[in-house]
Motif scaffolding. Structure first.
Motif, PDB file in Angstrom:
ATOM      1  N   SER A 102       0.834  -1.204   0.000  1.00 40.72           N
ATOM      2  CA  SER A 102       0.000   0.000   0.000  1.00 40.72           C
ATOM      3  C   SER A 102       0.868   1.254   0.000  1.00 40.72           C
ATOM      4  O   SER A 102       0.468   2.294  -0.541  1.00 40.72           O
ATOM      5  CB  SER A 102      -0.947  -0.009   1.204  1.00 40.72           C
ATOM      6  N   ARG A 103       2.047   1.173   0.605  1.00 43.12           N
ATOM      7  CA  ARG A 103       2.987   2.296   0.574  1.00 43.12           C
ATOM      8  C   ARG A 103       3.524   2.499  -0.834  1.00 43.12           C
ATOM      9  O   ARG A 103       3.708   3.643  -1.285  1.00 43.12           O
ATOM     10  CB  ARG A 103       4.139   2.068   1.547  1.00 43.12           C
ATOM     11  N   LEU A 104       3.807   1.396  -1.524  1.00 45.65           N
ATOM     12  CA  LEU A 104       4.278   1.504  -2.909  1.00 45.65           C
ATOM     13  C   LEU A 104       3.202   2.123  -3.795  1.00 45.65           C
ATOM     14  O   LEU A 104       3.506   2.850  -4.741  1.00 45.65           O
ATOM     15  CB  LEU A 104       4.674   0.120  -3.446  1.00 45.65           C
ATOM     16  N   CYS A 105       1.943   1.817  -3.481  1.00 46.50           N
ATOM     17  CA  CYS A 105       0.813   2.385  -4.226  1.00 46.50           C
ATOM     18  C   CYS A 105       0.568   3.855  -3.878  1.00 46.50           C
ATOM     19  O   CYS A 105      -0.240   4.508  -4.545  1.00 46.50           O
ATOM     20  CB  CYS A 105      -0.476   1.625  -3.909  1.00 46.50           C
ATOM     21  N   LYS A 106       1.260   4.310  -2.813  1.00 45.87           N
ATOM     22  CA  LYS A 106       0.993   5.663  -2.295  1.00 45.87           C
ATOM     23  C   LYS A 106      -0.489   5.819  -1.920  1.00 45.87           C
ATOM     24  O   LYS A 106      -1.137   6.827  -2.224  1.00 45.87           O
ATOM     25  CB  LYS A 106       1.426   6.737  -3.294  1.00 45.87           C
ATOM     26  N   MET A 107      -0.998   4.781  -1.288  1.00 46.89           N
ATOM     27  CA  MET A 107      -2.390   4.767  -0.862  1.00 46.89           C
ATOM     28  C   MET A 107      -2.588   5.745   0.288  1.00 46.89           C
ATOM     29  O   MET A 107      -1.825   5.710   1.256  1.00 46.89           O
ATOM     30  CB  MET A 107      -2.769   3.348  -0.435  1.00 46.89           C
ATOM     31  N   PRO A 108      -3.573   6.627   0.231  1.00 46.23           N
ATOM     32  CA  PRO A 108      -3.806   7.566   1.332  1.00 46.23           C
ATOM     33  C   PRO A 108      -4.211   6.844   2.608  1.00 46.23           C
ATOM     34  O   PRO A 108      -4.781   5.750   2.568  1.00 46.23           O
ATOM     35  CB  PRO A 108      -4.926   8.470   0.809  1.00 46.23           C
ATOM     36  N   PHE A 109      -3.941   7.480   3.744  1.00 40.84           N
ATOM     37  CA  PHE A 109      -4.177   6.860   5.048  1.00 40.84           C
ATOM     38  C   PHE A 109      -5.634   6.456   5.230  1.00 40.84           C
ATOM     39  O   PHE A 109      -5.929   5.382   5.754  1.00 40.84           O
ATOM     40  CB  PHE A 109      -3.756   7.830   6.161  1.00 40.84           C
ATOM     41  N   ASN A 110      -6.561   7.326   4.808  1.00 41.71           N
ATOM     42  CA  ASN A 110      -7.988   7.041   5.016  1.00 41.71           C
ATOM     43  C   ASN A 110      -8.477   5.877   4.166  1.00 41.71           C
ATOM     44  O   ASN A 110      -9.563   5.349   4.383  1.00 41.71           O
ATOM     45  CB  ASN A 110      -8.834   8.284   4.757  1.00 41.71           C
ATOM     46  N   GLN A 111      -7.681   5.466   3.183  1.00 38.23           N
ATOM     47  CA  GLN A 111      -7.998   4.280   2.391  1.00 38.23           C
ATOM     48  C   GLN A 111      -7.199   3.082   2.873  1.00 38.23           C
ATOM     49  O   GLN A 111      -7.692   1.949   2.865  1.00 38.23           O
ATOM     50  CB  GLN A 111      -7.693   4.553   0.912  1.00 38.23           C
ATOM     51  N   LYS A 112      -5.977   3.337   3.322  1.00 41.02           N
ATOM     52  CA  LYS A 112      -5.070   2.264   3.722  1.00 41.02           C
ATOM     53  C   LYS A 112      -5.580   1.510   4.943  1.00 41.02           C
ATOM     54  O   LYS A 112      -5.566   0.272   4.973  1.00 41.02           O
ATOM     55  CB  LYS A 112      -3.691   2.850   3.998  1.00 41.02           C
ATOM     56  N   MET A 113      -6.042   2.250   5.963  1.00 39.72           N
ATOM     57  CA  MET A 113      -6.458   1.604   7.209  1.00 39.72           C
ATOM     58  C   MET A 113      -7.659   0.664   7.012  1.00 39.72           C
ATOM     59  O   MET A 113      -7.638  -0.477   7.467  1.00 39.72           O
ATOM     60  CB  MET A 113      -6.738   2.650   8.275  1.00 39.72           C
ATOM     61  N   PRO A 114      -8.738   1.109   6.339  1.00 35.70           N
ATOM     62  CA  PRO A 114      -9.850   0.170   6.089  1.00 35.70           C
ATOM     63  C   PRO A 114      -9.426  -1.016   5.221  1.00 35.70           C
ATOM     64  O   PRO A 114      -9.914  -2.142   5.414  1.00 35.70           O
ATOM     65  CB  PRO A 114     -10.899   1.030   5.383  1.00 35.70           C
ATOM     66  N   TYR A 115      -8.539  -0.761   4.270  1.00 35.00           N
ATOM     67  CA  TYR A 115      -8.050  -1.814   3.369  1.00 35.00           C
ATOM     68  C   TYR A 115      -7.330  -2.901   4.163  1.00 35.00           C
ATOM     69  O   TYR A 115      -7.614  -4.099   4.016  1.00 35.00           O
ATOM     70  CB  TYR A 115      -7.120  -1.175   2.343  1.00 35.00           C
ATOM     71  N   LEU A 116      -6.414  -2.492   5.027  1.00 32.50           N
ATOM     72  CA  LEU A 116      -5.649  -3.457   5.814  1.00 32.50           C
ATOM     73  C   LEU A 116      -6.511  -4.129   6.870  1.00 32.50           C
ATOM     74  O   LEU A 116      -6.445  -5.350   7.060  1.00 32.50           O
ATOM     75  CB  LEU A 116      -4.456  -2.758   6.468  1.00 32.50           C
ATOM     76  N   ALA A 117      -7.340  -3.335   7.560  1.00 31.62           N
ATOM     77  CA  ALA A 117      -8.198  -3.898   8.602  1.00 31.62           C
ATOM     78  C   ALA A 117      -9.220  -4.860   8.014  1.00 31.62           C
ATOM     79  O   ALA A 117      -9.482  -5.939   8.576  1.00 31.62           O
ATOM     80  CB  ALA A 117      -8.902  -2.775   9.361  1.00 31.62           C
ATOM     81  N   GLY A 118      -9.796  -4.492   6.885  1.00 27.88           N
ATOM     82  CA  GLY A 118     -10.768  -5.376   6.240  1.00 27.88           C
ATOM     83  C   GLY A 118     -10.146  -6.679   5.791  1.00 27.88           C
ATOM     84  O   GLY A 118     -10.751  -7.755   5.916  1.00 27.88           O
ATOM     85  N   THR A 119      -8.917  -6.606   5.274  1.00 26.42           N
ATOM     86  CA  THR A 119      -8.212  -7.820   4.853  1.00 26.42           C
ATOM     87  C   THR A 119      -7.916  -8.711   6.045  1.00 26.42           C
ATOM     88  O   THR A 119      -8.079  -9.938   5.981  1.00 26.42           O
ATOM     89  CB  THR A 119      -6.907  -7.451   4.123  1.00 26.42           C
ATOM     90  N   ALA A 120      -7.473  -8.108   7.148  1.00 26.80           N
ATOM     91  CA  ALA A 120      -7.183  -8.885   8.361  1.00 26.80           C
ATOM     92  C   ALA A 120      -8.441  -9.565   8.900  1.00 26.80           C
ATOM     93  O   ALA A 120      -8.408 -10.730   9.307  1.00 26.80           O
ATOM     94  CB  ALA A 120      -6.565  -7.974   9.422  1.00 26.80           C
ATOM     95  N   LEU A 121      -9.560  -8.841   8.883  1.00 26.75           N
ATOM     96  CA  LEU A 121     -10.817  -9.433   9.351  1.00 26.75           C
ATOM     97  C   LEU A 121     -11.252 -10.584   8.448  1.00 26.75           C
ATOM     98  O   LEU A 121     -11.747 -11.609   8.929  1.00 26.75           O
ATOM     99  CB  LEU A 121     -11.909  -8.360   9.411  1.00 26.75           C
TER     100      LEU A 121
END
Length: 264
Positions: A43-62
């Protein structure tokens, strides 16, 4: 080099201990942690914004948590998609040097990289007793990578993709494939594969997986180049990031698991 050695001396026993002795839930959590960290680096390589990164990672973990608790498996269609990605889309990506998308396609690519990798680690090692066949496949990646590096350093002249990874040569790749085939034949004779195959089948599997391994490394190198960074992160002193250390492995295990689950 000292940092690389110290980090390896810490990580290798941890990995081997988890692989051979961790109960299923702890192994799934451990593999999930590796996958989520690698996805964060992606997500860092994608330069994903924080407000998108957190739901993306949390949703994947869930999703991983519910998948483990519910005993979910990827359907055959998903494994076919994995094969299509690594055997068709990925070579096209490298050939056309596509930029890393920062939209829904970027999210989908991250899931295609990490989720099958996690399902492969968990599915190929349902019990600690199944650790040896999984280690044998992981060992193929390490053997191919190591011999490709040393043979390339000694004899490499023709570069595979100088604009992506200047250090990789056709001579090194050929040496890595040959050594991986020898390794796989030895593994087959030792009975560590976990399935029956002829020596020709073992050689073909080794060659295909080594090519996938090289391309997985090249893909991660291209993603870093398009993002203008040297390493996916600095989490592992002397080694870069988790994505840096698992790029070939996640490609090989995803393809190997797809073949195993679809055709075994």
């Amino acid at each position: 080099m000292l940092q690389r050695i110290i980090t390896a001396l810490v990580l290798l026993p941890l990995m081997m201990g988890m692989l051979f002795y961790a109960p299923n839930s702890l192994w799934a959590f451990f593999c999930g942690l590796i996958s989520i960290i690698a996805l964060w680096e992606y997500s860092r390589l994608c330069k994903m914004p924080f407000n998108q990164k957190m739901p993306y990672l949390a949703g994947t973990a869930l999703f991983m948590l519910f998948a483990h608790l519910g005993g979910w498996q990827l359907p055959n269609l998903a494994w076919w998609m994995v094969l299509a990605f690594w055997l068709v889309v990925m070579p096209l990506w490298l050939n056309n040097k596509w930029a890393l998308p920062n939209d829904w396609k970027g999210l989908a690519v991250g899931w295609m990289l990490m989720l099958p990798f996690w399902f492969a680690l968990v599915g190929l090692r349902p019990e600690p007793e199944a650790a040896l066949p999984l280690l044998a496949v992981m060992g193929l990646v390490w053997v191919a990578d190591s011999f490709a590096y040393f043979i390339g350093r000694a004899y490499g002249k023709r570069k595979i993709a100088p604009a992506i990874s200047p250090g990789k040569s056709w001579e090194g790749a050929a040496g890595g494939i040959i050594c991986a085939i020898i390794y796989m034949l030895l593994v087959r004779n030792a009975g560590w594969l976990g399935f029956e195959t002829t020596w020709l089948g073992a050689a073909a599997i080794a060659a295909i997986l080594t090519i996938v391994s090289i391309c997985g490394d090249l893909l991660e190198s291209w993603l870093k180049r398009t993002s203008g960074v040297k390493d996916s992160s600095n989490l592992l002193p002397g080694h870069g990031g988790v994505f840096d250390r698992t790029d070939s492995l996640l490609a090989v295990l995803s393809v190997y698991a797809a073949i195993n689950f679809l055709f075994a």
